[in-house]
Design an enzyme around this catalytic site. Structure first.
Site, PDB file in Angstrom:
ATOM      1  N   CYS A   1       2.679  -4.477   7.071  1.00 10.71           N
ATOM      2  CA  CYS A   1       2.485  -4.425   5.759  1.00 10.71           C
ATOM      3  C   CYS A   1       3.580  -3.848   5.053  1.00 10.71           C
ATOM      4  CB  CYS A   1       1.345  -3.690   5.231  1.00 10.71           C
ATOM      5  SG  CYS A   1      -0.230  -4.526   5.793  1.00 10.71           S
TER       6      CYS A   1
ATOM      7  N   HIS B   1       0.901  -1.301  -0.001  1.00 12.02           N
ATOM      8  CA  HIS B   1      -0.160   0.040  -0.131  1.00 12.02           C
ATOM      9  C   HIS B   1       0.841   1.331   0.013  1.00 12.02           C
ATOM     10  CE1 HIS B   1       0.575   0.998   4.375  1.00 12.02           C
ATOM     11  NE2 HIS B   1       0.730  -0.211   4.429  1.00 12.02           N
TER      12      HIS B   1
END
Length: 240
Positions: free
Chosen positions: A206, A190
């Site tokens: 992440c 992301h």
């Protein structure tokens, strides 16, 4: 926005299939992206003019992303085309966790490489999966476990609908969701407004890219692309 990461609005709409699902509380949309084309050679580092264009301020879907002060980032983490070190098939996404790199493999022995930031304890998941969902300007809904640790996030909880998309949203301008064996791994690729985290272990787990880079990545990665995540040092493949 340069042609390297500018997405055709027409291509963005035609051939896309929209559906919604709740993934860690995020509504998502499945879309198709082109398989990468043969890269031009010779492979050279980006020029100063190219870097300025790649990391300039840009407006996207009504959101104004600020310019990235790329000179404050280690140059090895700039988005750039390199000789493919992975040996994977074109269209494959490869995360080199120790090196803090993400590759999108191209035909002809090249790859587009991006610098990434990872979790404080490393990007714990490894192995093979698929990019099962892709979402522009996603909502951020921290899992209940995170809300329990940080009660101030309750207003952004799954039950409360999450944080609106925007420049300050922790998921940034794009999110790509990793599945394995049909199950959500809860790991994402992301965007992030925190450019200083690139090359470091500072996220919640992440893989994060600067927003300008995740937009470029989003435009290159095919729908249901294979992803391979390495926790050990990536062994480079000799070039021919």
């Amino acid at each position: 926005m340069t042609s390297e990461y500018q997405m055709s609005r027409r291509a963005f709409v035609i051939g896309s299939v929209s559906m919604t699902a709740t993934l860690a509380g995020c509504a998502t949309t499945a879309e198709r992206a082109p398989v990468p084309e043969m890269a031009r050679r010779p492979i050279e580092p980006p020029s100063e003019a190219e870097l300025q264009a790649r990391y300039a301020a840009v407006e996207d879907s009504g959101h104004l992303l600020p310019a990235i002060p790329y000179k404050q980032i280690d140059p090895k983490y700039y988005r750039q085309r390199v000789v493919d070190p992975t040996g994977e098939l074109p269209g494959t996404v490869v995360v080199d966790t120790p090196g803090r790199f993400l590759y999108v493999v191209e035909p002809g022995g090249t790859a587009m490489r991006y610098g990434v930031g990872i979790g404080k304890d490393g990007f714990a998941w490894q192995g093979e999966g698929v990019i099962h969902w892709r979402q522009p300007w996603p909502r951020w809904k921290p899992p209940n476990e995170m809300v329990a640790r940080q009660p101030s996030l309750k207003k952004f909880s799954i039950e409360n609908g999450g944080m609106d998309p925007g420049v300050k949203n922790p998921l940034g301008a794009r999110a790509l969701y990793i599945f394995q064996n049909g199950q959500d791994t809860l790991y994402r690729l992301h965007g992030s407004p925190e450019w200083a985290s690139i090359g470091k272990a500072s996220s919640s787990g992440c893989v994060r890219l600067v927003n300008q880079d995740v937009m470029d990545l989003y435009a290159r990665v095919p729908y249901h692309a294979r992803i391979v995540v390495h926790q050990d040092v990536l062994k480079t493949v000799p070039t021919v």
